[in-house]
Motif scaffolding. Structure first.
Motif, PDB file in Angstrom:
ATOM      1  N   VAL A   1      41.673  60.900  48.209  1.00  0.00           N
ATOM      2  CA  VAL A   1      42.927  60.553  47.539  1.00  0.00           C
ATOM      3  C   VAL A   1      43.526  59.251  48.046  1.00  0.00           C
ATOM      4  N   GLY A   2      43.077  58.734  49.183  1.00  0.00           N
ATOM      5  CA  GLY A   2      43.572  57.444  49.678  1.00  0.00           C
ATOM      6  C   GLY A   2      45.025  57.454  50.066  1.00  0.00           C
ATOM      7  N   SER A   3      45.464  58.471  50.816  1.00  0.00           N
ATOM      8  CA  SER A   3      46.885  58.620  51.149  1.00  0.00           C
ATOM      9  C   SER A   3      47.430  57.436  51.952  1.00  0.00           C
ATOM     10  N   ARG A   4      46.590  56.814  52.793  1.00  0.00           N
ATOM     11  CA  ARG A   4      47.071  55.715  53.623  1.00  0.00           C
ATOM     12  C   ARG A   4      47.184  54.398  52.853  1.00  0.00           C
ATOM     13  N   LEU A   5      46.744  54.393  51.596  1.00  0.00           N
ATOM     14  CA  LEU A   5      46.902  53.199  50.758  1.00  0.00           C
ATOM     15  C   LEU A   5      47.998  53.370  49.713  1.00  0.00           C
ATOM     16  N   ARG A   6      48.787  54.435  49.848  1.00  0.00           N
ATOM     17  CA  ARG A   6      49.917  54.571  48.938  1.00  0.00           C
ATOM     18  C   ARG A   6      50.951  53.494  49.235  1.00  0.00           C
ATOM     19  N   PRO A   7      51.707  53.018  48.216  1.00  0.00           N
ATOM     20  CA  PRO A   7      51.769  53.530  46.850  1.00  0.00           C
ATOM     21  C   PRO A   7      50.703  52.980  45.908  1.00  0.00           C
ATOM     22  N   ILE A   8      49.848  52.048  46.369  1.00  0.00           N
ATOM     23  CA  ILE A   8      48.823  51.484  45.488  1.00  0.00           C
ATOM     24  C   ILE A   8      47.977  52.594  44.880  1.00  0.00           C
ATOM     25  N   THR A   9      47.591  53.601  45.680  1.00  0.00           N
ATOM     26  CA  THR A   9      46.695  54.652  45.208  1.00  0.00           C
ATOM     27  C   THR A   9      47.413  55.784  44.485  1.00  0.00           C
ATOM     28  N   HIS A  10      48.722  55.653  44.285  1.00  0.00           N
ATOM     29  CA  HIS A  10      49.383  56.602  43.394  1.00  0.00           C
ATOM     30  C   HIS A  10      48.891  56.410  41.959  1.00  0.00           C
ATOM     31  N   THR A  11      48.479  55.186  41.639  1.00  0.00           N
ATOM     32  CA  THR A  11      48.079  54.868  40.269  1.00  0.00           C
ATOM     33  C   THR A  11      46.656  54.343  40.167  1.00  0.00           C
ATOM     34  N   SER A  12      45.913  54.330  41.273  1.00  0.00           N
ATOM     35  CA  SER A  12      44.559  53.804  41.224  1.00  0.00           C
ATOM     36  C   SER A  12      43.733  54.398  42.354  1.00  0.00           C
ATOM     37  N   ALA A  13      42.446  54.623  42.093  1.00  0.00           N
ATOM     38  CA  ALA A  13      41.535  55.091  43.134  1.00  0.00           C
ATOM     39  C   ALA A  13      41.390  54.003  44.193  1.00  0.00           C
ATOM     40  N   LYS A  14      41.342  54.414  45.483  1.00  0.00           N
ATOM     41  CA  LYS A  14      41.268  53.407  46.541  1.00  0.00           C
ATOM     42  C   LYS A  14      39.968  52.612  46.471  1.00  0.00           C
ATOM     43  N   GLN A  15      38.905  53.221  45.939  1.00  0.00           N
ATOM     44  CA  GLN A  15      37.629  52.511  45.826  1.00  0.00           C
ATOM     45  C   GLN A  15      37.681  51.411  44.765  1.00  0.00           C
ATOM     46  N   LEU A  16      38.738  51.420  43.938  1.00  0.00           N
ATOM     47  CA  LEU A  16      38.873  50.414  42.891  1.00  0.00           C
ATOM     48  C   LEU A  16      39.886  49.327  43.241  1.00  0.00           C
ATOM     49  N   VAL A  17      40.427  49.374  44.455  1.00  0.00           N
ATOM     50  CA  VAL A  17      41.294  48.290  44.899  1.00  0.00           C
ATOM     51  C   VAL A  17      40.460  47.008  44.985  1.00  0.00           C
ATOM     52  N   PRO A  18      40.920  45.923  44.369  1.00  0.00           N
ATOM     53  CA  PRO A  18      40.127  44.688  44.384  1.00  0.00           C
ATOM     54  C   PRO A  18      40.241  43.936  45.700  1.00  0.00           C
ATOM     55  N   VAL A  19      39.105  43.505  46.219  1.00  0.00           N
ATOM     56  CA  VAL A  19      39.044  42.700  47.427  1.00  0.00           C
ATOM     57  C   VAL A  19      38.238  41.457  47.090  1.00  0.00           C
ATOM     58  N   ALA A  20      38.842  40.285  47.276  1.00  0.00           N
ATOM     59  CA  ALA A  20      38.244  39.033  46.795  1.00  0.00           C
ATOM     60  C   ALA A  20      37.923  39.157  45.301  1.00  0.00           C
ATOM     61  N   ASN A  21      38.828  39.846  44.606  1.00  0.00           N
ATOM     62  CA  ASN A  21      38.785  40.026  43.151  1.00  0.00           C
ATOM     63  C   ASN A  21      37.606  40.852  42.638  1.00  0.00           C
ATOM     64  N   ARG A  22      37.020  41.683  43.512  1.00  0.00           N
ATOM     65  CA  ARG A  22      36.040  42.671  43.092  1.00  0.00           C
ATOM     66  C   ARG A  22      36.402  43.994  43.748  1.00  0.00           C
ATOM     67  N   THR A  23      36.117  45.104  43.083  1.00  0.00           N
ATOM     68  CA  THR A  23      36.468  46.390  43.655  1.00  0.00           C
ATOM     69  C   THR A  23      35.602  46.693  44.876  1.00  0.00           C
ATOM     70  N   VAL A  24      36.167  47.474  45.795  1.00  0.00           N
ATOM     71  CA  VAL A  24      35.405  47.903  46.963  1.00  0.00           C
ATOM     72  C   VAL A  24      34.130  48.613  46.519  1.00  0.00           C
TER      73      VAL A  24
END
Length: 355
Positions: free
Chosen positions: A10-33
Motif C-alpha cells: 500500500v506504500g504507507s510511507r509515501l502518503r499522500p502521494i500513494t493515496h491516489t497512486s500505486a507507489k510502484q508507479l511514482v515517476p523517477v526521472a520521468n519513468r515509473t519505478v
C-alpha cells in the motif's frame, strides 16, 4: 525461467502521494519505478512475467498492459490482501508451475540490473539465490549469515543484534523447491508468511541457498526521501536531448532533456534535469536534479532537487526544493495581505510553513 514481480503493497510511507497512486508507479526521472524493474527482467533474458497485484491492480494493469511495450508477456495474479512475500508465491503456484523463477519486489531498484545475479543462479543451480548488499544499519533489513562458501546458513528479519551486515535486497531466485518451503512455514507475529522463513526452511532442510553480494547502488523506494535520492542517482546518467522549444532568452546549463512539445521561455535550467512533453516553463529557474513530467506549467518560480508529477501547476513560488508535487496539483504564491495560512490538506500530509 519466469519472473514474479510483487506490487501489492500500500506504500504507507509515501502518503499522500500513494493515496491516489500505486507507489510502484511514482515517476523517477520521468519513468515509473516499475518500468525499471521490467527493463531489468527483460535484460536478464526472461520474457514470461507474473505480476502479483492488490488494491492498486487497475492502475498497474493500465500502466503495464500486456507487457508488449517492454517486450514481455505479462500475467496478472490477484492477492486479496498483503499477507507476506511467501504468500505471493503461494497464490502464484498455477502461474509458476515447476519452473525456476526470479522474484523481484516492484519498489526496488538495482543499478545495472540482475543479469549477473540470474547467471549465478543458472550456473550453480541452488534451491534459492538471494541478492545481498552490505549496509550500515542491518537492523532495518532482513539479514543473511553466510558460510565460507558464500552459502546462506541463517536469515533473520530485522534483528536487534545483527550477526552480519549483509542485507537482503528485494531480488530472489528460486527453484520449485520453494513451494514445499512456503507450504511448510507458519505466519509470523505480523500474521504474514515471510520469505525469510521460507529461505530458512530451505537451509534447515538441507537445500542450498546461494548468494550474490553486490557493491553497486540499490534502493528500496519506500519513502519520499528514497524517491528523491533515486531520482538524483538516475539523473546523474542523463544525456542532453532537446526535442522541445527553447527560446533565445533561456539558458540551459549542463545535462538537460526537453521532451517534444515542451516550451521553455525566459528561463534558466541547470542540469541534470528533465522536462516532460507539453510542459511549459516560463520565466523560471529549474535547478539540478529536477524532474518535471508532462503537461505541467511552471511560471515565475524556482524549483530544484524535486519531482513534479503530471499536470501540476506551480506559479509565483519563490523556492521549492526537496519536494514531490502530486498530479494535477496547483501551487501558487500566497497573498501578502495576511499573515494567516489557509490550508486544505489530505490525510497524512506533511507541510512546512514559514513566517
Amino acid at each position: 525461467m519466469k519472473a514474479l514481480i510483487l506490487v501489492g503493497g500500500v506504500g504507507s510511507r509515501l502518503r499522500p502521494i500513494t493515496h491516489t497512486s500505486a507507489k510502484q508507479l511514482v515517476p523517477v526521472a520521468n519513468r515509473t519505478v516499475l518500468s525499471y524493474v521490467l527493463d531489468s527482467i527483460k535484460e536478464a533474458g526472461i520474457s514470461e512475467v507474473g505480476i502479483v497485484v492488490g488494491a492498486t491492480a487497475a492502475e498497474i494493469q493500465a500502466s503495464v498492459g500486456d507487457g508488449a511495450e517492454f517486450g514481455l508477456d505479462v500475467t496478472y495474479i490477484q492477492q486479496d490482501a498483503p499477507r507476506g512475500l511467501a504468500d505471493a508465491v503461494l497464490v502464484s503456484r498455477d502461474f509458476l508451475g515447476d519452473d525456476d523463477f526470479v522474484m523481484y519486489l516492484g519498489d526496488n531498484y538495482v543499478v545495472d540490473g540482475i543479469v549477473d545475479f540470474v547467471a549465478d543462479f543458472r550456473r550453480d543451480k541452488p534451491a534459492a539465490q538471494v541478492m545481498l548488499a552490505r549496509v550500515a544499519d542491518p537492523r532495518r533489513f532482513g539479514v543473511a549469515e553466510l558460510d565460507e562458501n558464500g552459502r546462506v546458513t541463517a536469515v533473520v528479519e530485522k534483528p536487534q543484534d545483527p550477526r552480519s551486515d549483509l542485507a537482503i535486497v528485494g531480488v530472489y531466485a528460486f527453484s520449485s523447491a520453494v513451494h514445499e518451503a512456503v507450504a511448510g512455514i507458519r505466519p509470523s507475529w505480523r500474521n504474514e508468511l515471510e520469505i525469510t522463513d521460507a529461505l530458512q526452511w530451505l537451509a534447515d532442510h538441507g537445500h542450498e541457498v546461494g548468494s550474490t553480494v553486490i557493491d553497486r547502488y540499490w534502493k528500496d523506494v519506500a519513502s519520499v526521501t528514497d524517491v528523491l535520492e533515486m531520482n538524483r542517482h538516475l539523473l546523474e546518467s542523463l544525456e542532453t536531448r532537446i526535442d522541445g522549444e527553447v527560446d533565445e532568452a533561456s539558458e540551459l546549463v549542463g545535462r538537460v532533456v526537453v521532451e517534444a512539445g515542451a516550451k521553455i521561455s525566459g528561463s534558466r535550467i541547470v542540469g541534470p534535469a528533465v522536462i516532460g512533453p507539453d510542459t511549459v516553463v516560463q520565466d523560471s529557474y529549474l535547478g539540478p536534479f529536477t524532474s518535471i513530467e508532462g503537461n505541467c506549467r511552471v511560471a515565475h518560480s524556482e524549483i530544484q532537487y524535486s519531482i513534479v508529477l503530471r499536470g501540476a501547476s506551480i506559479e509565483g513560488v519563490a523556492r521549492v526544493e526537496d519536494s514531490v508535487i502530486g498530479r494535477e496539483t496547483e501551487v501558487n504564491a500566497a497573498p501578502r495581505t495576511s499573515t494567516a495560512h489557509r490550508l486544505v490538506l489530505g490525510d497524512h500530509s506533511r507541510v512546512q510553513v514559514g513566517g
